[in-house]
Design a protein around this motif. Structure first.
Motif, mmCIF file in Angstrom:
data_model
loop_
_atom_site.group_PDB
_atom_site.id
_atom_site.type_symbol
_atom_site.label_atom_id
_atom_site.label_comp_id
_atom_site.label_asym_id
_atom_site.label_seq_id
_atom_site.Cartn_x
_atom_site.Cartn_y
_atom_site.Cartn_z
ATOM 1 N N ASP A 95 0.825 -1.178 -0.097
ATOM 2 C CA ASP A 95 -0.004 -0.087 -0.191
ATOM 3 C C ASP A 95 0.846 1.330 0.038
ATOM 4 N N GLU A 240 0.347 -8.653 7.307
ATOM 5 C CA GLU A 240 -0.738 -7.743 7.035
ATOM 6 C C GLU A 240 -1.084 -7.779 5.802
ATOM 7 N N SER A 244 -4.893 -8.644 5.102
ATOM 8 C CA SER A 244 -5.758 -7.856 4.400
ATOM 9 C C SER A 244 -6.638 -8.304 3.357
ATOM 10 N N ASN A 245 -6.086 -9.553 2.970
ATOM 11 C CA ASN A 245 -6.820 -10.340 1.953
ATOM 12 C C ASN A 245 -7.520 -11.449 2.656
#
Length: 287
Positions: A95, A240, A244-245
């Motif tokens: 990100d 993470e 996050s998936n």
């Protein structure tokens, strides 16, 4: 190709040294002055700020400790006068790579994390993962061919390259944590140390990528370049990505905790091989 290198840690100095040795014009910058004296003596110019460095360069390579440092430096690049392509060679979250692409004017951004130690960069044996606009990646081929022995294009999404880098670092960190337990167990059981070393360098169950740290795990002073607190950061970022998936990684969180424990037990700036000291310290005397 005139190149700025932002960040004079071990990797940044190696990048600048490799480029200088192969005829590139190099500009260096570091948050703390005085880290680039040898490079300046070798022919590099030193900038007083990231903005100055990028105004005078065609490409800027960032090699910084973490996401916060990278974002801070890129914020200081804002303003007119630079057409440099910015390539981030740090290990950050996917990100953050996507955010950096949006922050750079004209989206002149490439994610380019390195696989290999600083010495591998100096030797030309490191490899790289590249993400972002294909035309920008191709424009920087003179840089990649100087730094890397091999490199892979990971797609238009710059976060893809950083995700692959985190995968690689997780495999390294988890492997070292497991080998550390095996070594400490062999020591506690009184197994022959010479035979242990020979087997570790021979057994197919020990990946080749771990072998450059075996001597340090077995009895080194842990003065390498990849510190335990940065190792913990990389494993956290990998976990993470998975979470996050929708994918929990309990083993990754355990590995992260081990490096955090090592960093908190006076091994913060020691090489990731220092995780073996946690296992040794936990041994209780036989009754």
């Amino acid at each position: 190709m005139r190149t700025a290198v932002l960040g004079m840690g071990a990797m940044g100095r190696a990048l600048a040294g490799r480029l200088l040795a192969h005829g590139h014009e190099v500009i260096v910058w570091n948050r703390t002055p005085g880290r680039a004296a040898e490079l300046v003596e070798a022919g590099a110019a030193e900038a007083s700020s990231p903005a100055q460095a990028t105004r005078e360069a065609e490409v800027a390579l960032m090699s910084l400790a973490d996401d916060r440092a990278v974002l801070d430096v890129v914020e200081r690049l804002s303003g007119p006068g630079s057409a440099a392509v910015v390539a981030d060679m740090s290990t950050v979250s996917p990100d953050t790579s996507r955010r950096l692409q949006d922050m750079i004017p004209g989206r002149r951004f490439v994610s380019a994390p390195i696989m290999g130690a600083p010495q591998a960069v100096l030797d030309g044996t490191a490899s790289g993962l590249l993400g972002g606009d294909r035309a920008l990646v191709d424009r920087l081929e003179p840089i990649w061919s100087t730094i890397f022995s091999a490199h892979w294009y990971c797609g238009e999404d710059p976060g893809g390259a950083t995700a692959f880098k985190l995968l690689n670092n997780y495999l390294l960190m988890s492997g070292i944590a497991v080998v550390a337990e095996a070594v400490a167990t062999a020591e506690a059981a009184g197994l022959d140390r010479n035979l242990l070393r020979e087997l570790l360098f021979t057994l197919p169950t020990v990946p080749p990528g771990l072998r450059n740290r075996l001597d340090d795990i077995l009895g080194g002073d842990h003065q390498g370049w990849f510190s335990t607190h940065l190792g913990a950061k990389d494993v956290r970022l990998f976990a993470e990505v998975a979470e996050s998936n929708g994918l929990p990684l309990p083993i990754a969180r355990l590995v992260q905790r081990r490096y955090q424990e090592a960093a908190g037990a006076s091994w913060r700036d020691a090489d990731i091989a220092a995780v073996v000291e946690l296992v040794r310290a936990a041994r209780t005397p036989r009754p």
